[in-house]
Design a protein around this motif. Structure first.
Motif, PDB file in Angstrom:
ATOM      1  N   SER A 144      46.320  10.267  19.461  1.00 18.07           N
ATOM      2  CA  SER A 144      45.661   8.987  19.175  1.00 18.07           C
ATOM      3  C   SER A 144      46.708   7.892  19.028  1.00 18.07           C
ATOM      4  N   THR A 145      47.776   8.194  18.303  1.00 13.67           N
ATOM      5  CA  THR A 145      48.870   7.233  18.133  1.00 13.67           C
ATOM      6  C   THR A 145      49.471   6.861  19.475  1.00 13.67           C
TER       7      THR A 145
ATOM      8  N   HIS B 218      45.481  10.509  28.540  1.00 15.28           N
ATOM      9  CA  HIS B 218      45.231  10.408  27.098  1.00 15.28           C
ATOM     10  C   HIS B 218      43.865  10.993  26.749  1.00 15.28           C
TER      11      HIS B 218
ATOM     12  N   LEU C 138      47.054   4.697  21.612  1.00 14.07           N
ATOM     13  CA  LEU C 138      46.994   3.312  21.138  1.00 14.07           C
ATOM     14  C   LEU C 138      48.268   2.563  21.504  1.00 14.07           C
ATOM     15  N   ARG C 139      49.397   3.208  21.414  1.00 12.49           N
ATOM     16  CA  ARG C 139      50.670   2.583  21.807  1.00 12.49           C
ATOM     17  C   ARG C 139      50.700   2.284  23.299  1.00 12.49           C
TER      18      ARG C 139
ATOM     19  N   GLN D  64      46.983   7.719  12.044  1.00 11.20           N
ATOM     20  CA  GLN D  64      45.854   8.224  12.840  1.00 11.20           C
ATOM     21  C   GLN D  64      45.411   9.614  12.370  1.00 11.20           C
TER      22      GLN D  64
ATOM     23  N   ASP E 287      48.180   1.255  24.902  1.00 12.97           N
ATOM     24  CA  ASP E 287      47.142   0.243  25.100  1.00 12.97           C
ATOM     25  C   ASP E 287      45.772   0.772  25.484  1.00 12.97           C
TER      26      ASP E 287
ATOM     27  N   VAL F   1      39.538   5.287  21.802  1.00 18.31           N
ATOM     28  CA  VAL F   1      40.200   6.312  20.988  1.00 18.31           C
ATOM     29  C   VAL F   1      39.256   6.799  19.888  1.00 18.31           C
TER      30      VAL F   1
ATOM     31  N   ASP G  25      42.234   1.257  24.307  1.00 19.07           N
ATOM     32  CA  ASP G  25      41.605   0.470  23.249  1.00 19.07           C
ATOM     33  C   ASP G  25      41.086   1.341  22.110  1.00 19.07           C
ATOM     34  N   GLN G  26      41.014   0.731  20.933  1.00 24.79           N
ATOM     35  CA  GLN G  26      40.617   1.416  19.704  1.00 24.79           C
ATOM     36  C   GLN G  26      39.224   2.025  19.809  1.00 24.79           C
ATOM     37  N   ASP G  27      38.290   1.348  20.479  1.00 25.73           N
ATOM     38  CA  ASP G  27      36.933   1.891  20.618  1.00 25.73           C
ATOM     39  C   ASP G  27      36.935   3.195  21.411  1.00 25.73           C
TER      40      ASP G  27
END
Length: 185
Positions: free
Chosen positions: A85-86, A65, A89-90, A178, A92, A98, A94-96
């Motif tokens: 990005s999608t 990723h 995140l799917r 995203q 797992d 990404v 983490d948002q930070d």
């Protein structure tokens, strides 16, 4: 400006139809990227084959990723940054992490940061990466195989990023949450 058709499994050139039908089975929809690439069944087949090989590569999942998002950010491909990005995140990531990737910022995870920095060096240098960067990648516990798998990932993204730039591929609703705009755009 040339306008590109976004084909589906019924309207695409005959050779591309089975590939679009397969994409629909896998994703639940045909991405606009695949629909645009269908104009050249060879491009679509090549992209699909390389993407599949990259997914089967030796890199750990999170690193894959990182490669996809980093290359797409470096190439300023809004479509691919949103899509990957999608997917990250799917999966797992983490948002930070990404968010940092999308902003071209260093990552907190040292191993993923080495992958990010190396990927960015490959893209920015068009493959000319200094020995110190290569040595740092290997010293972080990655192998020469991992290094070449990054090159494979950059190649995959080159095909899609450049297609999206030329065709102005519309963003799929699946990636809209995203959406990303290159800095300075």
């Amino acid at each position: 400006m040339a306008e590109f058709t976004v084909y589906d499994e019924k309207t695409a050139p005959e050779q591309a139809r089975p590939m679009l039908a397969g994409a629909k089975r896998r994703l639940g929809f045909i991405s606009t990227l695949a629909g645009v690439m269908a104009e050249s069944p060879e491009l679509l087949a090549g992209y699909n084959a390389l993407f599949e090989k990259f997914q089967a590569s030796s890199l750990p999942g999170p690193a894959k990723h990182v490669v996809m998002i980093t290359a797409s950010v470096a190439n300023e491909c809004a479509y691919c940054v949103a899509a990957h990005s999608t997917m990250a995140l799917r999966a797992d990531l983490d948002q930070d992490t990404v968010g940092a990737l999308r902003d071209s910022k260093p990552l907190d995870d040292p191993a993923l940061e080495v992958v990010r920095a190396f990927t960015r060096a490959v893209v920015d240098g068009r493959g000319w990466v200094d020995d110190e960067r290569v040595d740092a990648f290997l010293a972080a516990g990655f192998t020469r195989r991992h290094l070449l798998d990054v090159v494979l990932g950059v190649g995959v993204k080159t095909l899609s990023n450049y297609t999206n730039h030329i065709a102005h591929t519309p963003l799929d609703p699946a990636w809209a949450a995203q959406e990303w705009t290159p800095p300075g755009a």
